[in-house]
Structures are given as C-alpha cells and as structure tokens.
Design an enzyme around this catalytic site. Structure first.
Site, PDB file in Angstrom:
ATOM      1  N   GLU A  21       0.839  -1.213   0.000  1.00  0.00           N
ATOM      2  CA  GLU A  21       0.000   0.000   0.000  1.00  0.00           C
ATOM      3  C   GLU A  21       0.869   1.256   0.000  1.00  0.00           C
ATOM      4  OE1 GLU A  21      -2.586   1.695  -0.200  1.00  0.00           O
ATOM      5  OE2 GLU A  21      -4.370   0.471   0.109  1.00  0.00           O
ATOM      6  N   ARG A 101      -7.599  -0.524  13.045  1.00  0.00           N
ATOM      7  CA  ARG A 101      -6.220  -0.225  12.686  1.00  0.00           C
ATOM      8  C   ARG A 101      -6.154   0.987  11.779  1.00  0.00           C
ATOM      9  NH1 ARG A 101      -5.089  -1.326   7.389  1.00  0.00           N
ATOM     10  NH2 ARG A 101      -6.186  -3.013   6.304  1.00  0.00           N
ATOM     11  N   ASN A 103      -5.120   2.895   8.383  1.00  0.00           N
ATOM     12  CA  ASN A 103      -5.085   2.515   6.975  1.00  0.00           C
ATOM     13  C   ASN A 103      -4.381   3.621   6.195  1.00  0.00           C
ATOM     14  OD1 ASN A 103      -5.770   0.297   5.216  1.00  0.00           O
ATOM     15  ND2 ASN A 103      -7.297   1.620   4.254  1.00  0.00           N
ATOM     16  N   ASP A 121     -12.655  -6.093  10.495  1.00  0.00           N
ATOM     17  CA  ASP A 121     -13.770  -6.776   9.837  1.00  0.00           C
ATOM     18  C   ASP A 121     -14.477  -5.881   8.822  1.00  0.00           C
ATOM     19  OD1 ASP A 121     -15.244  -5.021  11.417  1.00  0.00           O
ATOM     20  OD2 ASP A 121     -16.129  -6.575  12.684  1.00  0.00           O
ATOM     21  N   ASN A 149      -9.686   5.305   2.728  1.00  0.00           N
ATOM     22  CA  ASN A 149      -8.626   5.041   1.766  1.00  0.00           C
ATOM     23  C   ASN A 149      -8.116   6.339   1.148  1.00  0.00           C
ATOM     24  OD1 ASN A 149      -7.293   2.510   1.226  1.00  0.00           O
ATOM     25  ND2 ASN A 149      -9.307   1.610   0.979  1.00  0.00           N
ATOM     26  N   ASP A 198      -9.635   2.503  -4.279  1.00  0.00           N
ATOM     27  CA  ASP A 198      -8.714   2.309  -3.155  1.00  0.00           C
ATOM     28  C   ASP A 198      -7.863   3.575  -3.035  1.00  0.00           C
ATOM     29  OD1 ASP A 198      -6.912   1.269  -1.231  1.00  0.00           O
ATOM     30  OD2 ASP A 198      -7.092  -0.738  -2.032  1.00  0.00           O
TER      31      ASP A 198
END
Length: 288
Positions: A21, A101, A103, A121, A149, A198
């Site tokens: 990423e 978390r 990102n 999840d 994102n 994304d």
C-alpha cells in the site's frame, strides 16, 4: 470514456507483499516509500540504484510518509507515530481501539497528516478520517467511515478528494481557509463489476488517478469527473498509486496478494511503474 486504455508497465519492485500500500515519493531522498500493512513493514526503493530497504514496525502499518526534518510519520494500528532519521520511534497520537487499525494516510498542503482508520472486519461506521498536526493535536474530520482510503488535494489546494471504498465513490470536498473541508459530493462512481476505489493521487493537471481493488486497473478522472484513461494491470488487487522519479512523471502502483490464495498471479504483491504516465505534483512532507 473519452480517452485511452494502456498497459505499458514495468516491474519496479518484485515482491510478494500481503497488502502492499501507500506508494509515496520522497523527493529529498530520491526514493519510493511503500508499506506492507499486514507484514508490518515499511519499504523503500531507489530507482537510480535499485537499492531497497525494509523497516519492521511493531504494529500493522497503514501508511508511511516522509517528515520535513527527516525520518517517517507512520499510521499504525494504535495511532500515529514518528521515526527519526536513526529509526528511533515515539508515539505522536496514541488512540487504541480494539478491532481497529490505521489505513491509508496523506499529507495535506499545510503539512498535517490526514490519517484514516478501519475495522479489521471492515464493518460500516467503524473507521474515521482525522487530521493530525505536527504538535500531536488530532481532530476527527469524518466519523462513521467503513474503509478509509485514498486522500489527495487539487493543485491549488482548494479541493480534497477522498475514498471510503465500500461506497464505490470518489468524493470531493471544498477546502476552507482554515484547512477544514465542507460540501462533500461525488466526483465519480465506480460501476458494479469494475472493482472498488482504493488509493489515489492527483496530478499536475488536477486529474485524479485511482487504483481499483478487484478491478485490475488504474483509472484517471478529470476534475469534472470524466473517465479519460485506464491502465490495465497484471494483478486483480492494485491498492494505490503515486507519481515519482526526478521529474515526477513515472506512476508507481502497489498491489496485494491477500485473499487470492493459489489464484494469485506471479506479480501480485509487487510494485509496478508506468514510465512517463503524466505529470505529478510535488508532495509536502509531514511538518512534525
């Protein structure tokens, strides 16, 4: 679509990243920074020499960006931390939430870090987008996000683009004089079957380039939301893109193997480069 489809790519870094990423060009060092989130690794790649380095983090790392004074700012599982030039670590903002978390993240024109979070999840409403200042101040800008994102700004800094992946949209905001955002509205919708938006970057013409997870492509949208370019890729899960190189004309693309199992193609998890893809914007370093 009024533009062209292209597939002119080369391998920059052959890798098997689980969740590669966040490619980011570090202009001061002349290198690309990228992360493997689930392997808790920050990687660098120098295209002039071919040299790569790896920094292991103690938590899953969603993004890593250069700091103005040297070192890195990182978006970790439990908050935002800093590495100095000698790789010594300290927390800047620590805010652990079970099951959540860090990102993707991006540095705004004013040098603040806009850091996204998500639940492991991917539950709707479990993530956020926050602005983190160099002094450790943190303000939640967007609550109730699912998978925070791509984030980026127009060349004049007056617009901010943002992706919450399950919405299948690239949204655009107006940026106020204080650096806040308002007036959220869709710039583009990703149609069913084309994947999920994304990571993204913005070029010098104000166009938005976005990676399509499960879409095996990068798309470019003009500032009015018109799709004008598609780059087909040799893996289904590209994750993000960024311009780099000495003249910011080469587009780097990260990718993931996670969830593909035995069906993962050979280059899944690698970083690709599309030479002379466009004209990138110089990205600010984190002010802290």
């Amino acid at each position: 679509m009024s533009g062209r489809t292209a597939s002119r790519w080369d391998v920059a870094v052959r890798a098997t990243a689980e969740l590669g990423e966040g490619p980011t060009w570090d202009a001061t060092a002349g290198r690309l920074i990228w992360v493997d989130i689930l392997s808790a690794r920050v990687h660098t790649y120098d295209p002039a020499t071919g040299r790569s380095t790896t920094l292991a983090t103690e938590q899953h790392v969603g993004a890593a960006k250069p700091r103005a004074g040297g070192g890195l700012v990182v978006n970790l599982r439990d908050g935002v931390g800093l590495y100095d030039a000698a790789a010594a670590f300290r927390w800047l903002v620590r805010d652990p939430v079970p099951g959540r978390r860090g990102n993707d993240a991006a540095v705004a024109p004013d040098g603040s870090l806009w850091a996204g979070t998500m639940r492991y999840d991917e539950a709707a409403g479990g993530g956020t987008l926050s602005r983190v200042g160099s002094d450790g101040s943190a303000a939640e800008i967007l609550p109730d996000v699912a998978v925070s994102n791509g984030t980026g700004w127009s060349p004049d800094g007056r617009l901010m683009y943002y992706v919450d992946s399950p919405t299948r949209r690239i949204d655009v905001f107006d940026v106020t004089g204080e650096g806040d955002v308002t007036g959220r509205r869709p710039l583009a919708h990703i149609e069913d079957g084309a994947g999920f938006p994304d990571g993204l970057c913005v070029d010098a013409d104000g166009c938005v380039w976005v990676a399509l997870w499960d879409g095996a492509a990068i798309r470019r949208y003009t500032p009015d939301g018109t799709l004008d370019r598609v780059i087909r890729l040799p893996f289904p899960r590209p994750t993000a893109c960024a311009f780099g190189g000495a003249d910011l004309r080469d587009l780097y693309v990260s990718s993931a193997r996670v969830g593909l199992g035995a069906a993962a193609p050979p280059l899944a998890g690698s970083v690709l480069v599309i030479a002379d893809a466009g004209r990138g914007l110089a990205q600010p370093a984190f002010a802290g």
